[in-house]
Motif scaffolding. Structure first.
Motif, PDB file in Angstrom:
ATOM      1  N   ARG A 184      12.543   1.722  16.008  1.00 23.15           N
ATOM      2  CA  ARG A 184      12.742   1.029  17.283  1.00 23.15           C
ATOM      3  C   ARG A 184      11.778  -0.147  17.401  1.00 23.15           C
ATOM      4  NH1 ARG A 184      11.558   5.359  21.550  1.00 23.15           N
ATOM      5  NH2 ARG A 184      10.242   6.191  19.888  1.00 23.15           N
ATOM      6  N   GLU A 185      12.059  -1.004  18.357  1.00 19.27           N
ATOM      7  CA  GLU A 185      11.193  -2.166  18.562  1.00 19.27           C
ATOM      8  C   GLU A 185       9.767  -1.718  18.873  1.00 19.27           C
ATOM      9  OE1 GLU A 185      10.906  -6.164  21.411  1.00 19.27           O
ATOM     10  OE2 GLU A 185      12.552  -4.741  21.642  1.00 19.27           O
ATOM     11  N   GLY A 186       8.809  -2.291  18.181  1.00 24.76           N
ATOM     12  CA  GLY A 186       7.409  -1.963  18.388  1.00 24.76           C
ATOM     13  C   GLY A 186       6.879  -0.896  17.451  1.00 24.76           C
ATOM     14  N   PHE A 187       7.754  -0.198  16.717  1.00 21.18           N
ATOM     15  CA  PHE A 187       7.319   0.852  15.798  1.00 21.18           C
ATOM     16  C   PHE A 187       7.298   0.290  14.375  1.00 21.18           C
ATOM     17  CE2 PHE A 187       8.230   3.277  19.452  1.00 21.18           C
ATOM     18  CZ  PHE A 187       7.595   4.508  19.323  1.00 21.18           C
ATOM     19  N   GLY A 188       6.151   0.401  13.705  1.00 24.10           N
ATOM     20  CA  GLY A 188       6.025  -0.170  12.375  1.00 24.10           C
ATOM     21  C   GLY A 188       5.498   0.780  11.326  1.00 24.10           C
ATOM     22  N   VAL A 189       5.455   2.107  11.621  1.00 25.36           N
ATOM     23  CA  VAL A 189       4.956   3.058  10.630  1.00 25.36           C
ATOM     24  C   VAL A 189       5.876   3.084   9.410  1.00 25.36           C
ATOM     25  CG1 VAL A 189       4.149   5.419  10.258  1.00 25.36           C
ATOM     26  CG2 VAL A 189       4.014   4.422  12.541  1.00 25.36           C
ATOM     27  N   TRP A 190       7.185   2.945   9.658  1.00 26.83           N
ATOM     28  CA  TRP A 190       8.141   2.947   8.542  1.00 26.83           C
ATOM     29  C   TRP A 190       7.844   1.829   7.548  1.00 26.83           C
ATOM     30  CZ3 TRP A 190      11.116  -1.365   7.605  1.00 26.83           C
ATOM     31  CH2 TRP A 190      11.179  -2.316   8.652  1.00 26.83           C
ATOM     32  N   LYS A 191       7.408   0.699   8.058  1.00 21.30           N
ATOM     33  CA  LYS A 191       7.094  -0.441   7.190  1.00 21.30           C
ATOM     34  C   LYS A 191       5.845  -0.156   6.358  1.00 21.30           C
ATOM     35  CE  LYS A 191       6.190  -5.422   7.392  1.00 21.30           C
ATOM     36  NZ  LYS A 191       6.002  -6.600   8.288  1.00 21.30           N
ATOM     37  N   LEU A 192       4.833   0.421   6.996  1.00 28.03           N
ATOM     38  CA  LEU A 192       3.630   0.798   6.254  1.00 28.03           C
ATOM     39  C   LEU A 192       3.967   1.824   5.171  1.00 28.03           C
ATOM     40  CD1 LEU A 192       0.550   0.800   5.820  1.00 28.03           C
ATOM     41  CD2 LEU A 192       0.417   2.643   7.517  1.00 28.03           C
ATOM     42  N   TRP A 193       4.852   2.766   5.502  1.00 28.32           N
ATOM     43  CA  TRP A 193       5.223   3.788   4.521  1.00 28.32           C
ATOM     44  C   TRP A 193       5.883   3.155   3.287  1.00 28.32           C
ATOM     45  CZ3 TRP A 193       3.963   8.449   3.252  1.00 28.32           C
ATOM     46  CH2 TRP A 193       4.778   9.174   2.366  1.00 28.32           C
ATOM     47  N   LEU A 194       6.732   2.190   3.494  1.00 31.57           N
ATOM     48  CA  LEU A 194       7.365   1.518   2.360  1.00 31.57           C
ATOM     49  C   LEU A 194       6.335   0.822   1.481  1.00 31.57           C
ATOM     50  CD1 LEU A 194      10.545  -0.071   4.019  1.00 31.57           C
ATOM     51  CD2 LEU A 194      10.404   1.994   2.616  1.00 31.57           C
ATOM     52  N   GLU A 195       5.234   0.392   2.076  1.00 34.22           N
ATOM     53  CA  GLU A 195       4.189  -0.312   1.321  1.00 34.22           C
ATOM     54  C   GLU A 195       3.294   0.646   0.549  1.00 34.22           C
ATOM     55  OE1 GLU A 195       3.814  -4.047   4.512  1.00 34.22           O
ATOM     56  OE2 GLU A 195       2.164  -2.610   4.257  1.00 34.22           O
ATOM     57  N   ILE A 196       2.983   1.808   1.137  1.00 37.51           N
ATOM     58  CA  ILE A 196       1.996   2.693   0.493  1.00 37.51           C
ATOM     59  C   ILE A 196       2.636   3.767  -0.377  1.00 37.51           C
ATOM     60  CG2 ILE A 196       0.369   2.299   2.381  1.00 37.51           C
ATOM     61  CD1 ILE A 196       0.972   5.169   3.334  1.00 37.51           C
ATOM     62  N   ALA A 197       3.895   4.124  -0.123  1.00 34.95           N
ATOM     63  CA  ALA A 197       4.521   5.196  -0.895  1.00 34.95           C
ATOM     64  C   ALA A 197       4.474   4.938  -2.400  1.00 34.95           C
ATOM     65  CB  ALA A 197       5.957   5.418  -0.420  1.00 34.95           C
ATOM     66  N   PRO A 198       4.716   3.689  -2.872  1.00 32.50           N
ATOM     67  CA  PRO A 198       4.647   3.455  -4.322  1.00 32.50           C
ATOM     68  C   PRO A 198       3.234   3.554  -4.898  1.00 32.50           C
ATOM     69  CG  PRO A 198       5.958   1.755  -3.221  1.00 32.50           C
ATOM     70  CD  PRO A 198       5.227   2.497  -2.161  1.00 32.50           C
ATOM     71  N   LEU A 199       2.205   3.585  -4.046  1.00 36.08           N
ATOM     72  CA  LEU A 199       0.829   3.612  -4.536  1.00 36.08           C
ATOM     73  C   LEU A 199       0.374   4.998  -4.945  1.00 36.08           C
ATOM     74  CD1 LEU A 199      -0.807   1.265  -1.857  1.00 36.08           C
ATOM     75  CD2 LEU A 199       0.200   0.659  -4.079  1.00 36.08           C
ATOM     76  N   SER A 200       1.172   6.017  -4.633  1.00 34.32           N
ATOM     77  CA  SER A 200       0.821   7.388  -5.012  1.00 34.32           C
ATOM     78  C   SER A 200       2.043   8.052  -5.635  1.00 34.32           C
ATOM     79  CB  SER A 200       0.355   8.196  -3.786  1.00 34.32           C
ATOM     80  OG  SER A 200       0.205   9.568  -4.118  1.00 34.32           O
ATOM     81  N   PRO A 201       1.849   8.785  -6.726  1.00 31.03           N
ATOM     82  CA  PRO A 201       2.987   9.500  -7.327  1.00 31.03           C
ATOM     83  C   PRO A 201       3.305  10.805  -6.622  1.00 31.03           C
ATOM     84  CG  PRO A 201       1.016   9.858  -8.639  1.00 31.03           C
ATOM     85  CD  PRO A 201       0.627   8.903  -7.545  1.00 31.03           C
ATOM     86  N   GLU A 202       2.506  11.173  -5.644  1.00 28.40           N
ATOM     87  CA  GLU A 202       2.671  12.479  -4.983  1.00 28.40           C
ATOM     88  C   GLU A 202       2.852  12.249  -3.481  1.00 28.40           C
ATOM     89  OE1 GLU A 202       0.114  15.258  -8.025  1.00 28.40           O
ATOM     90  OE2 GLU A 202      -0.978  14.109  -6.511  1.00 28.40           O
ATOM     91  N   THR A 203       4.103  12.040  -3.079  1.00 28.81           N
ATOM     92  CA  THR A 203       4.438  11.800  -1.678  1.00 28.81           C
ATOM     93  C   THR A 203       5.747  12.509  -1.352  1.00 28.81           C
ATOM     94  OG1 THR A 203       5.788   9.826  -2.059  1.00 28.81           O
ATOM     95  CG2 THR A 203       3.410   9.493  -1.825  1.00 28.81           C
ATOM     96  N   CYS A 204       5.981  12.683  -0.063  1.00 30.47           N
ATOM     97  CA  CYS A 204       7.302  13.089   0.415  1.00 30.47           C
ATOM     98  C   CYS A 204       7.435  12.625   1.855  1.00 30.47           C
ATOM     99  CB  CYS A 204       7.539  14.600   0.289  1.00 30.47           C
ATOM    100  SG  CYS A 204       6.720  15.585   1.557  1.00 30.47           S
ATOM    101  N   ARG A 205       8.668  12.592   2.324  1.00 32.97           N
ATOM    102  CA  ARG A 205       8.946  12.080   3.677  1.00 32.97           C
ATOM    103  C   ARG A 205       9.931  13.008   4.363  1.00 32.97           C
ATOM    104  NH1 ARG A 205      13.132   9.275   5.737  1.00 32.97           N
ATOM    105  NH2 ARG A 205      12.767   7.785   7.435  1.00 32.97           N
ATOM    106  N   PHE A 206       9.489  13.635   5.446  1.00 32.69           N
ATOM    107  CA  PHE A 206      10.390  14.456   6.263  1.00 32.69           C
ATOM    108  C   PHE A 206      11.113  13.536   7.241  1.00 32.69           C
ATOM    109  CE2 PHE A 206       7.108  17.446   4.961  1.00 32.69           C
ATOM    110  CZ  PHE A 206       7.853  18.569   4.600  1.00 32.69           C
TER     111      PHE A 206
END
Length: 337
Positions: A184-206
């Motif tokens: 939604r407008e004003g929420f940017g956690v999803w964008k940060l997740w797209l940036e940091i997820a490739p930096l670790s081989p051990e992640t998951c997203r509920f």
């Protein structure tokens, strides 16, 4: 035994260990709701079971939450620590004033959270009422085992919180980001997740309950917990299967709690119905007593009117009635004069 058969045996042993771990939750109950949570949206409710599993898998010495509000997630972590008999220190950092996304609120929210923490988790929970940046100086480098970021959800705010607090997380520690599914407008956690997820081989997203990103800081030792390995290090298919099992177990727990709550409501209604029936029966008894008393009075009146003394005093009663009417007439004329 060939290498292939040994790998198959190890995989089967891993699967059995994971199922044994998950089976402990088949008859478990969700923890009690913290104060005020009944009156506000439960954005974190779907992750409560995972919080317990994560705490048991990591066995943290220090857990820090940034953004606590009514305490749904924080007290889920505290309850997991208490249930597992761990010496974990849980720290909640928040101003308890609110923000433009969560809304602003008064002192009553902090007062309820503090009272709940003192009553139920006095040796586990610590509340630090201050902005996140002010609390940084109280944390040693690489000391945090689990960091939960759930403050202001704009991209700039969550990016700042992640960058500022990451050095405080030990290598191999877990960072949780709530609202990774909210765009939604004003929420940017999803964008940060797209940036940091490739930096670790051990992640998951509920994806449920607004989304929860689980990110393991690189550099730590290999995971030695079967649950965390399956969730974070065994590939997307295995991780998706574990997530599905967690969600299924959570829904079972929620259904059991809802059934228990409805059973209690039904018992309360039954108690109220029984009380109403008892009161109604009492009223019927009293009404019957009144009818009997009235019948007795009528019988006495009939006996009195049929008696000889009643007949003999009839002239006297007539004279008395005439005298009362005369006196009433005089009083009326005197009043007009």
């Amino acid at each position: 035994m060939t290498e292939v058969s040994m790998r198959a045996r190890d995989a089967m042993t891993e699967d059995i260990s994971l199922l044994a771990f998950l089976s402990h939750y088949l008859d478990r109950e969700l923890p009690a709701r913290p104060p005020r949570a009944d009156h506000m949206p439960w954005g974190w409710e779907g992750h409560i079971l995972f919080a317990d599993m994560l705490v048991r898998g990591v066995r943290p010495r220090l857990l820090v939450e940034l953004g606590t509000h009514t305490g749904v997630s924080f007290f889920a972590f505290c309850e997991a620590v208490r249930a597992a008999w761990l010496p974990t220190r849980c720290i909640a950092v928040d101003t308890w004033k609110g923000d433009e996304q969560a809304g602003f609120y008064g002192e009553e929210v902090y007062a309820d959270v503090a009272a709940h923490a003192e009553a139920h988790y006095p040796l586990i929970a610590t509340l630090m009422r201050m902005p996140f940046d002010e609390a940084l100086a109280s944390m040693d480098e690489a000391s945090i085992d689990i960091l939960h970021i759930d403050g202001l959800h704009t991209y700039d705010a969550v990016r700042h919180d992640f960058d500022a607090w990451l050095p405080k997380v030990r290598p191999g520690g877990i960072v949780l980001l709530h609202d990774v599914a909210e765009q939604r407008e004003g929420f940017g956690v999803w964008k940060l997740w797209l940036e940091i997820a490739p930096l670790s081989p051990e992640t998951c997203r509920f994806p449920h309950s607004h989304g929860l990103g689980v990110w393991r800081k690189p550099g730590g030792p290999a995971l030695d917990d079967v649950f965390l390995r399956a969730l974070l290090a065994s590939g997307p298919e295995a991780s998706a299967a574990v997530q599905a099992m967690i969600l299924h177990l959570h829904r079972q727990m929620r259904c059991r709690r809802q059934l228990a709550e409805r059973d209690e409501q039904a018992r309360d209604l039954d108690r109220r119905r029984h009380a109403a029936e008892t009161a109604c029966a009492d009223l019927h008894t009293r009404l019957a007593d009144l009818h009997a008393y009235l019948a007795d009075l009528e019988q006495r009146q009939a006996s009195l009117m049929a008696s000889r003394s009643w007949r003999m005093t009839r002239p006297l009663r007539a004279i008395a009635a005439w005298a009362r009417s005369v006196l009433a007439g005089h009083a009326g004329r005197a009043g007009r004069d």
